[in-house]
Structure formats: C-alpha cells, structure tokens
Design a protein around this motif. Structure first.
Motif, PDB file in Angstrom:
ATOM      1  N   ASN A   5       0.821  -1.212   0.000  1.00 18.82           N
ATOM      2  CA  ASN A   5       0.000   0.000   0.000  1.00 18.82           C
ATOM      3  C   ASN A   5       0.859   1.269   0.000  1.00 18.82           C
ATOM      4  O   ASN A   5       0.426   2.311   0.456  1.00 18.82           O
ATOM      5  CB  ASN A   5      -0.921  -0.026   1.231  1.00 18.82           C
ATOM      6  CG  ASN A   5      -2.083   0.930   1.102  1.00 18.82           C
ATOM      7  OD1 ASN A   5      -2.519   1.253   0.012  1.00 18.82           O
ATOM      8  ND2 ASN A   5      -2.592   1.385   2.232  1.00 18.82           N
ATOM      9  N   THR A   6       2.102   1.168  -0.505  1.00 22.25           N
ATOM     10  CA  THR A   6       3.020   2.302  -0.440  1.00 22.25           C
ATOM     11  C   THR A   6       3.582   2.641  -1.812  1.00 22.25           C
ATOM     12  O   THR A   6       3.761   1.766  -2.663  1.00 22.25           O
ATOM     13  CB  THR A   6       4.203   2.018   0.520  1.00 22.25           C
ATOM     14  OG1 THR A   6       5.051   1.023  -0.049  1.00 22.25           O
ATOM     15  CG2 THR A   6       3.718   1.554   1.871  1.00 22.25           C
ATOM     16  N   LEU A   7       3.863   3.926  -2.015  1.00 20.26           N
ATOM     17  CA  LEU A   7       4.535   4.370  -3.226  1.00 20.26           C
ATOM     18  C   LEU A   7       6.028   4.441  -2.928  1.00 20.26           C
ATOM     19  O   LEU A   7       6.455   5.143  -2.005  1.00 20.26           O
ATOM     20  CB  LEU A   7       4.021   5.743  -3.662  1.00 20.26           C
ATOM     21  CG  LEU A   7       4.686   6.315  -4.911  1.00 20.26           C
ATOM     22  CD1 LEU A   7       4.456   5.413  -6.124  1.00 20.26           C
ATOM     23  CD2 LEU A   7       4.178   7.720  -5.180  1.00 20.26           C
ATOM     24  N   VAL A   8       6.811   3.701  -3.697  1.00 20.77           N
ATOM     25  CA  VAL A   8       8.256   3.637  -3.503  1.00 20.77           C
ATOM     26  C   VAL A   8       8.933   4.344  -4.667  1.00 20.77           C
ATOM     27  O   VAL A   8       8.676   4.025  -5.828  1.00 20.77           O
ATOM     28  CB  VAL A   8       8.746   2.177  -3.427  1.00 20.77           C
ATOM     29  CG1 VAL A   8      10.258   2.119  -3.261  1.00 20.77           C
ATOM     30  CG2 VAL A   8       8.046   1.423  -2.299  1.00 20.77           C
ATOM     31  N   THR A   9       9.791   5.309  -4.344  1.00 20.51           N
ATOM     32  CA  THR A   9      10.598   6.002  -5.352  1.00 20.51           C
ATOM     33  C   THR A   9      12.038   5.541  -5.167  1.00 20.51           C
ATOM     34  O   THR A   9      12.594   5.665  -4.078  1.00 20.51           O
ATOM     35  CB  THR A   9      10.507   7.527  -5.188  1.00 20.51           C
ATOM     36  OG1 THR A   9       9.130   7.916  -5.281  1.00 20.51           O
ATOM     37  CG2 THR A   9      11.316   8.244  -6.255  1.00 20.51           C
ATOM     38  N   GLU A  46      12.731   5.846  -1.271  1.00 20.74           N
ATOM     39  CA  GLU A  46      11.851   6.745  -0.523  1.00 20.74           C
ATOM     40  C   GLU A  46      10.450   6.141  -0.550  1.00 20.74           C
ATOM     41  O   GLU A  46       9.954   5.766  -1.609  1.00 20.74           O
ATOM     42  CB  GLU A  46      11.837   8.127  -1.164  1.00 20.74           C
ATOM     43  CG  GLU A  46      10.956   9.113  -0.429  1.00 20.74           C
ATOM     44  CD  GLU A  46      10.967  10.472  -1.088  1.00 20.74           C
ATOM     45  OE1 GLU A  46       9.919  11.143  -1.020  1.00 20.74           O
ATOM     46  OE2 GLU A  46      11.993  10.879  -1.668  1.00 20.74           O
ATOM     47  N   ARG A  47       9.843   6.035   0.625  1.00 16.39           N
ATOM     48  CA  ARG A  47       8.513   5.429   0.700  1.00 16.39           C
ATOM     49  C   ARG A  47       7.514   6.440   1.244  1.00 16.39           C
ATOM     50  O   ARG A  47       7.772   7.113   2.234  1.00 16.39           O
ATOM     51  CB  ARG A  47       8.556   4.192   1.591  1.00 16.39           C
ATOM     52  CG  ARG A  47       9.459   3.129   0.956  1.00 16.39           C
ATOM     53  CD  ARG A  47       9.522   1.868   1.705  1.00 16.39           C
ATOM     54  NE  ARG A  47       8.235   1.175   1.597  1.00 16.39           N
ATOM     55  CZ  ARG A  47       8.037  -0.037   2.093  1.00 16.39           C
ATOM     56  NH1 ARG A  47       9.001  -0.667   2.714  1.00 16.39           N
ATOM     57  NH2 ARG A  47       6.868  -0.611   1.977  1.00 16.39           N
ATOM     58  N   LEU A  48       6.377   6.527   0.581  1.00 11.57           N
ATOM     59  CA  LEU A  48       5.262   7.370   0.991  1.00 11.57           C
ATOM     60  C   LEU A  48       4.152   6.414   1.409  1.00 11.57           C
ATOM     61  O   LEU A  48       3.673   5.623   0.592  1.00 11.57           O
ATOM     62  CB  LEU A  48       4.828   8.254  -0.168  1.00 11.57           C
ATOM     63  CG  LEU A  48       3.731   9.270   0.109  1.00 11.57           C
ATOM     64  CD1 LEU A  48       4.168  10.253   1.193  1.00 11.57           C
ATOM     65  CD2 LEU A  48       3.384  10.015  -1.171  1.00 11.57           C
ATOM     66  N   VAL A  49       3.773   6.467   2.693  1.00  8.45           N
ATOM     67  CA  VAL A  49       2.869   5.454   3.251  1.00  8.45           C
ATOM     68  C   VAL A  49       1.719   6.097   4.019  1.00  8.45           C
ATOM     69  O   VAL A  49       1.892   7.118   4.677  1.00  8.45           O
ATOM     70  CB  VAL A  49       3.635   4.468   4.150  1.00  8.45           C
ATOM     71  CG1 VAL A  49       4.663   3.695   3.365  1.00  8.45           C
ATOM     72  CG2 VAL A  49       4.337   5.174   5.281  1.00  8.45           C
ATOM     73  N   LEU A  93      11.455  11.031   7.331  1.00  7.48           N
ATOM     74  CA  LEU A  93      11.433  12.391   6.789  1.00  7.48           C
ATOM     75  C   LEU A  93      10.184  13.152   7.226  1.00  7.48           C
ATOM     76  O   LEU A  93      10.236  14.359   7.437  1.00  7.48           O
ATOM     77  CB  LEU A  93      11.494  12.352   5.260  1.00  7.48           C
ATOM     78  CG  LEU A  93      12.718  11.673   4.664  1.00  7.48           C
ATOM     79  CD1 LEU A  93      12.548  11.496   3.160  1.00  7.48           C
ATOM     80  CD2 LEU A  93      13.973  12.456   4.994  1.00  7.48           C
ATOM     81  N   GLU A  94       9.051  12.447   7.331  1.00  7.88           N
ATOM     82  CA  GLU A  94       7.781  13.052   7.757  1.00  7.88           C
ATOM     83  C   GLU A  94       6.981  12.004   8.514  1.00  7.88           C
ATOM     84  O   GLU A  94       6.991  10.831   8.150  1.00  7.88           O
ATOM     85  CB  GLU A  94       6.954  13.509   6.545  1.00  7.88           C
ATOM     86  CG  GLU A  94       7.585  14.598   5.725  1.00  7.88           C
ATOM     87  CD  GLU A  94       6.787  14.925   4.463  1.00  7.88           C
ATOM     88  OE1 GLU A  94       5.661  14.404   4.293  1.00  7.88           O
ATOM     89  OE2 GLU A  94       7.300  15.705   3.649  1.00  7.88           O
ATOM     90  N   GLY A  95       6.256  12.441   9.553  1.00  9.09           N
ATOM     91  CA  GLY A  95       5.361  11.551  10.275  1.00  9.09           C
ATOM     92  C   GLY A  95       6.014  10.848  11.453  1.00  9.09           C
ATOM     93  O   GLY A  95       7.035  11.286  11.981  1.00  9.09           O
ATOM     94  N   ARG A 119       6.608   9.608   5.441  1.00 10.66           N
ATOM     95  CA  ARG A 119       7.539   9.518   4.319  1.00 10.66           C
ATOM     96  C   ARG A 119       8.898   9.214   4.916  1.00 10.66           C
ATOM     97  O   ARG A 119       9.346   9.891   5.850  1.00 10.66           O
ATOM     98  CB  ARG A 119       7.568  10.843   3.537  1.00 10.66           C
ATOM     99  CG  ARG A 119       8.399  10.785   2.270  1.00 10.66           C
ATOM    100  CD  ARG A 119       8.184  12.046   1.419  1.00 10.66           C
ATOM    101  NE  ARG A 119       8.633  13.239   2.103  1.00 10.66           N
ATOM    102  CZ  ARG A 119       9.828  13.807   1.924  1.00 10.66           C
ATOM    103  NH1 ARG A 119      10.705  13.294   1.088  1.00 10.66           N
ATOM    104  NH2 ARG A 119      10.139  14.900   2.592  1.00 10.66           N
ATOM    105  N   PHE A 120       9.538   8.167   4.416  1.00 13.18           N
ATOM    106  CA  PHE A 120      10.827   7.783   4.979  1.00 13.18           C
ATOM    107  C   PHE A 120      11.718   7.160   3.920  1.00 13.18           C
ATOM    108  O   PHE A 120      11.258   6.729   2.860  1.00 13.18           O
ATOM    109  CB  PHE A 120      10.665   6.841   6.179  1.00 13.18           C
ATOM    110  CG  PHE A 120       9.855   5.600   5.925  1.00 13.18           C
ATOM    111  CD1 PHE A 120      10.461   4.418   5.521  1.00 13.18           C
ATOM    112  CD2 PHE A 120       8.486   5.604   6.121  1.00 13.18           C
ATOM    113  CE1 PHE A 120       9.714   3.272   5.305  1.00 13.18           C
ATOM    114  CE2 PHE A 120       7.730   4.464   5.927  1.00 13.18           C
ATOM    115  CZ  PHE A 120       8.353   3.287   5.508  1.00 13.18           C
ATOM    116  N   LEU A 121      13.010   7.145   4.217  1.00  7.55           N
ATOM    117  CA  LEU A 121      13.988   6.485   3.369  1.00  7.55           C
ATOM    118  C   LEU A 121      14.250   5.100   3.930  1.00  7.55           C
ATOM    119  O   LEU A 121      14.307   4.912   5.145  1.00  7.55           O
ATOM    120  CB  LEU A 121      15.308   7.261   3.336  1.00  7.55           C
ATOM    121  CG  LEU A 121      15.255   8.675   2.772  1.00  7.55           C
ATOM    122  CD1 LEU A 121      16.639   9.328   2.873  1.00  7.55           C
ATOM    123  CD2 LEU A 121      14.752   8.689   1.346  1.00  7.55           C
TER     124      LEU A 121
END
Length: 110
Positions: free
Chosen positions: A15-19, A35-38, A58-60, A98-100
């Motif tokens: 359920n995450t967007l991985v860059t 980088e993951r946006l969850v 990075l965030e949250g 958002r985290f690495l």
C-alpha cells in the motif's frame, strides 16, 4: 557516477509508493536508497530480510517492531532493522509518513 538527469523509478509495493532514489547497481557496494510514501496505519506483515534495513524518517511517525522490541521514531530519526530479525512497522501519524529505506543487494527493487 550516476546520471543526475535520469528518470526516477516509482513502484507500488503493498500500500506504499516507492521512489528509487539510488539503484543498487549504481555503485560498487550494492546500496539502495528508496523513498517510501505510506498512509496512516500502514503495517506490512511481520517479515525478515537477508540484509540490514535502515529506516530514516522524513515526515510523520513510525513504530518499528524488531524481535521483542517496539521503538517509536519521529522526523529526523533513524533506526536499524537487523538482518535475520523478524520486523514490521506501523505508521502512527494521521497524515501518513515519508521515509527512506537504505539496504543492499537490490532485493526491494526486484
């Protein structure tokens, strides 16, 4: 040296967007930076890796369970999920996180 102008690869994983910020084959040591946006509440199944996995927030806010230890981390904090130790995380912040993720050998990219 990696080409700074090349396209960034994005993947949906669970359920995450991985860059993919640094591919494992760009350097000599096989290091990946993802980088993951969850979303809030995201929590993958308990699992273990064949390599260390580093999380840098990075965030949250995240809660990481590794073995018998639960640790909460906030923005700017870093934590290690050691290879061979069953672990999972849960996104605690309502706005998501958002985290690495830094790891080796390209397993996540594949």
């Amino acid at each position: 040296m990696p080409d700074a102008g090349k396209a960034t690869e994005q993947l949906w994983f669970l359920n995450t967007l991985v860059t993919v910020r640094v591919r494992h084959d760009e350097g000599r040591d096989g290091i990946s930076v993802l980088e993951r946006l969850v979303p809030h509440g995201d929590s993958p199944p308990l699992h273990q890796q064949t390599e260390d996995e580093i999380f840098h927030l990075l965030e949250g806010e995240l809660r990481l369970r590794a073995g018998d230890t639960d640790t909460r981390i906030g923005v700017g904090e870093t934590i290690l999920a050691p290879k061979g130790v069953a672990h999972t995380y849960r996104v605690e912040s309502p706005e998501g996180a958002r985290f690495l993720v830094i790891t080796r050998n390209g397993d996540f990219e594949r």
